[in-house]
Design a protein around this motif. Structure first.
Motif, PDB file in Angstrom:
ATOM      1  N   UNK A 197      27.411  39.769 120.180  1.00 14.98           N
ATOM      2  CA  UNK A 197      26.200  40.567 120.121  1.00 14.98           C
ATOM      3  C   UNK A 197      25.627  40.695 121.512  1.00 14.98           C
ATOM      4  N   UNK A 198      24.904  41.764 121.725  1.00 15.70           N
ATOM      5  CA  UNK A 198      24.256  42.026 122.996  1.00 15.70           C
ATOM      6  C   UNK A 198      22.790  41.641 122.900  1.00 15.70           C
ATOM      7  N   UNK A 199      22.331  40.844 123.852  1.00 13.10           N
ATOM      8  CA  UNK A 199      20.932  40.421 123.903  1.00 13.10           C
ATOM      9  C   UNK A 199      20.367  40.728 125.283  1.00 13.10           C
ATOM     10  N   UNK A 200      19.094  40.992 125.333  1.00 12.49           N
ATOM     11  CA  UNK A 200      18.419  41.182 126.619  1.00 12.49           C
ATOM     12  C   UNK A 200      17.576  39.926 126.847  1.00 12.49           C
ATOM     13  N   UNK A 201      18.002  39.139 127.814  1.00  9.89           N
ATOM     14  CA  UNK A 201      17.351  37.850 128.080  1.00  9.89           C
ATOM     15  C   UNK A 201      16.668  37.925 129.429  1.00  9.89           C
ATOM     16  N   UNK A 202      15.347  37.806 129.401  1.00 10.22           N
ATOM     17  CA  UNK A 202      14.529  37.901 130.611  1.00 10.22           C
ATOM     18  C   UNK A 202      14.916  39.135 131.433  1.00 10.22           C
ATOM     19  N   UNK A 203      15.149  40.252 130.720  1.00  5.95           N
ATOM     20  CA  UNK A 203      15.429  41.519 131.377  1.00  5.95           C
ATOM     21  C   UNK A 203      16.891  41.777 131.706  1.00  5.95           C
ATOM     22  N   UNK A 204      17.778  40.808 131.470  1.00  6.11           N
ATOM     23  CA  UNK A 204      19.196  40.967 131.775  1.00  6.11           C
ATOM     24  C   UNK A 204      20.005  41.053 130.486  1.00  6.11           C
ATOM     25  N   UNK A 205      20.929  42.001 130.421  1.00  2.00           N
ATOM     26  CA  UNK A 205      21.787  42.155 129.252  1.00  2.00           C
ATOM     27  C   UNK A 205      22.915  41.132 129.313  1.00  2.00           C
ATOM     28  N   UNK A 206      23.081  40.397 128.201  1.00  2.00           N
ATOM     29  CA  UNK A 206      24.122  39.368 128.122  1.00  2.00           C
ATOM     30  C   UNK A 206      24.803  39.447 126.765  1.00  2.00           C
ATOM     31  N   UNK A 207      26.043  38.979 126.694  1.00  2.00           N
ATOM     32  CA  UNK A 207      26.840  38.997 125.467  1.00  2.00           C
ATOM     33  C   UNK A 207      27.009  37.573 124.924  1.00  2.00           C
ATOM     34  N   UNK A 208      26.851  37.446 123.611  1.00  2.00           N
ATOM     35  CA  UNK A 208      27.035  36.166 122.926  1.00  2.00           C
ATOM     36  C   UNK A 208      27.746  36.412 121.604  1.00  2.00           C
ATOM     37  N   UNK A 209      28.321  35.365 121.027  1.00  2.00           N
ATOM     38  CA  UNK A 209      28.955  35.520 119.714  1.00  2.00           C
ATOM     39  C   UNK A 209      27.878  35.769 118.661  1.00  2.00           C
ATOM     40  N   UNK A 210      28.261  36.435 117.581  1.00  2.00           N
ATOM     41  CA  UNK A 210      27.306  36.857 116.557  1.00  2.00           C
ATOM     42  C   UNK A 210      26.609  35.709 115.842  1.00  2.00           C
TER      43      UNK A 210
END
Length: 66
Positions: free
Chosen positions: A1-14
């Protein structure tokens, strides 16, 4: 899944919990509070909270100063 963490886009498992994400980012000693889509998630809920794709997560640190 794609998350926006503190303004940065990052990928993590669902199935990543908020705690898994914080641990993966190697900032667990620094994070004092977390908000997902502007809603505070209590620290005791981090192990069970699984964000949704495209959620915006703010990981907050308290910094002393003068």
């Amino acid at each position: 899944m794609t998350l926006i963490i503190n303004g940065e886009t990052k990928e993590f498992s669902n199935d990543s919990t908020l705690q898994n994400i914080i641990t993966n980012l190697q900032i667990e000693d620094k994070v004092m509070a977390a908000a997902v889509n502007m809603n505070i998630v209590k620290k005791e809920d981090w192990n069970n909270f699984i964000p949704n794709n495209d959620d915006k997560i703010e990981l907050l640190q308290f910094v002393g100063g003068g």
